[in-house]
Scaffold this motif. Sequence first.
Motif, PDB file in Angstrom:
ATOM      1  N   TYR A  94       0.823  -1.158  -0.044  1.00 48.38           N
ATOM      2  CA  TYR A  94      -0.035   0.130  -0.174  1.00 48.38           C
ATOM      3  C   TYR A  94       0.786   1.237  -0.078  1.00 48.38           C
ATOM      4  O   TYR A  94       0.585   2.405  -0.601  1.00 48.38           O
ATOM      5  CB  TYR A  94      -1.038  -0.076   1.332  1.00 48.38           C
ATOM      6  CG  TYR A  94      -1.698   1.292   1.131  1.00 48.38           C
ATOM      7  CD1 TYR A  94      -2.744   1.596   0.583  1.00 48.38           C
ATOM      8  CD2 TYR A  94      -1.333   2.313   2.290  1.00 48.38           C
ATOM      9  CE1 TYR A  94      -3.558   2.632   0.736  1.00 48.38           C
ATOM     10  CE2 TYR A  94      -2.119   3.335   2.373  1.00 48.38           C
ATOM     11  CZ  TYR A  94      -3.114   3.746   1.824  1.00 48.38           C
ATOM     12  OH  TYR A  94      -3.802   4.934   1.842  1.00 48.38           O
TER      13      TYR A  94
ATOM     14  N   SER B 239       0.831   4.019  -2.934  1.00 48.30           N
ATOM     15  CA  SER B 239       0.625   5.400  -2.482  1.00 48.30           C
ATOM     16  C   SER B 239       1.746   6.437  -2.998  1.00 48.30           C
ATOM     17  O   SER B 239       1.444   7.509  -3.710  1.00 48.30           O
ATOM     18  CB  SER B 239       0.319   5.694  -1.100  1.00 48.30           C
ATOM     19  OG  SER B 239      -0.628   4.955  -0.663  1.00 48.30           O
TER      20      SER B 239
ATOM     21  N   ASN C 144       1.359   9.333  -5.605  1.00 50.71           N
ATOM     22  CA  ASN C 144       1.414  10.866  -5.357  1.00 50.71           C
ATOM     23  C   ASN C 144       2.715  11.210  -6.667  1.00 50.71           C
ATOM     24  O   ASN C 144       2.469  12.314  -7.090  1.00 50.71           O
ATOM     25  CB  ASN C 144       2.383  10.822  -4.272  1.00 50.71           C
ATOM     26  CG  ASN C 144       1.183  10.587  -2.957  1.00 50.71           C
ATOM     27  OD1 ASN C 144      -0.028  10.804  -3.473  1.00 50.71           O
ATOM     28  ND2 ASN C 144       1.802  10.006  -1.830  1.00 50.71           N
TER      29      ASN C 144
END
Length: 515
Positions: A14, A18, A22
């Motif tokens: 995760y 992420s 970003n």
Amino acid sequence: MSFSLVGIILVQLYWINSSYQNNEEQFKYHVQQVIGNVATKVQQREALEFYKKYNELKDSIGVAPKQNELKQFMYVERNLNTNEQIIYSNTLILEDYNLKGALFDKNADSIKIKNFISKRKTQFYNGSSVDKSSISQSGMPDQTVEKSENLDVLDRAQFEIYFKDIVALKAIGDRISRSELRNLLTAELKQYGVTAPFEFGIYSNGLATKIKSDDFVYKENATYGVPVLTESDGKSKYQLYVTFPNKSKYLFSSLIGITFMSVLFTVVIIAAYFSAINQLIKQKQISEIKTDFINNMTHEFKTPIATINLALDAIKNPKVTDDKEKVARYLQMIREENKRMHAQVENVLRISKLEKRELDISKENLNVHDVIEHALDHVDLIIQDRGGEARLHLEAKRTDVLLNEFHFTSVIVNILDNAIKYSIKEPQIDIYTENVKDFILIKIKDQGVGMSKIAQKRIFEKFYREHTGDLHNVKGHGLGLAYVQQIAEDHNAQVFVESEKGKGSTFIIKMPLIN
């Protein structure tokens, strides 16, 4: 523990995902800024070039422009005490230099280029009253101030309209070049810290134009676009697209360091987890094996001890004491059972000494065939008692080997003993020898119960015994074959097994010959 490990892995995945998302959002923002800036610079450069040419044509005419007053604004300020008046006037004038769009583009003949200026006048009247009706007549002001200048906003708006109308008629190749577009994009991307390789292209109403890089291919998730060269109505038929073929690789490259560390530590955790699980399984197996060993050893000692006790009780009987023949037979039984227990203890101690390298094994040059025949003598009576047969096929021509007679005899005896114990019917054993290069192969083949693939891998482990199902007459403590392997290794030999469940087993010893 398993749940925690899965949780750690999911958190790592995760976090990596992420971070990638970003980076992708930041990359998208920078690229949109870049292509927006490039589109603006292209249009500004085009406008500047047009404006320069416009001024050059104006100056080349050499005559005053035709002026047309459009509107006049007036403002009167009067002081009642001194009777002074100030009149402000502002006149909007349209200048026409008789310039047409054809001077810039042959297709723009109907477009006339004009200019707006503003003339401002301030008049002072001292002590005299001037009404609105007489302002435009011959009354002379005491002081007059006049100014004339371009109307920036109006002029700019008018200029932008006819500029865009004229250049819109030009072909895209006349408005911008591939090299210029590439240089602008490269400079802007570098300014925003984007070093990923890119391809670009300008499309007109969804169709590719010739202003594009050679390898440009539109990709849904890697291509970004903005309108370029907008017209006077704010719309544009051209779209500037920039694509990044290696976008995913570029975005992930910034995460590769931390991702590598994350993956490394996750692998370490997984390895530690499976190592712990493996150790727990091994500990459980060792515990089971030791329990079996203790049970087997107890059984092995229980029978001789019981036999000795019975023999001693019989000797104490007065009727037996006077019978020397019976006493001798019972004493022989006690001696044999004692030797049997001693052999069991010696076997365990021998394995322990072998592991600690404390067992002194001296070797000499011996004939392997002699050792095999001598070992067979130890078990031949047992084989015959079971109604079986052991057949020799000693075909090796070279048989001289450096070995310890006692221990190597024990090795052969152990293998033969296993062949006898694991034969449900009458033992049928074949012993083969053959030469392979500088080695002699000893094969001991039986027709017993055989063993599984798992058992073949573990059969030489200390204390290991395969479960034999309904075969309850097989005794032992799982040390015989461990001893066989230890002695073989000490003789620089190899021992391995070939077996099939229900069809018997073949133990093979490969020993180096004396040159």
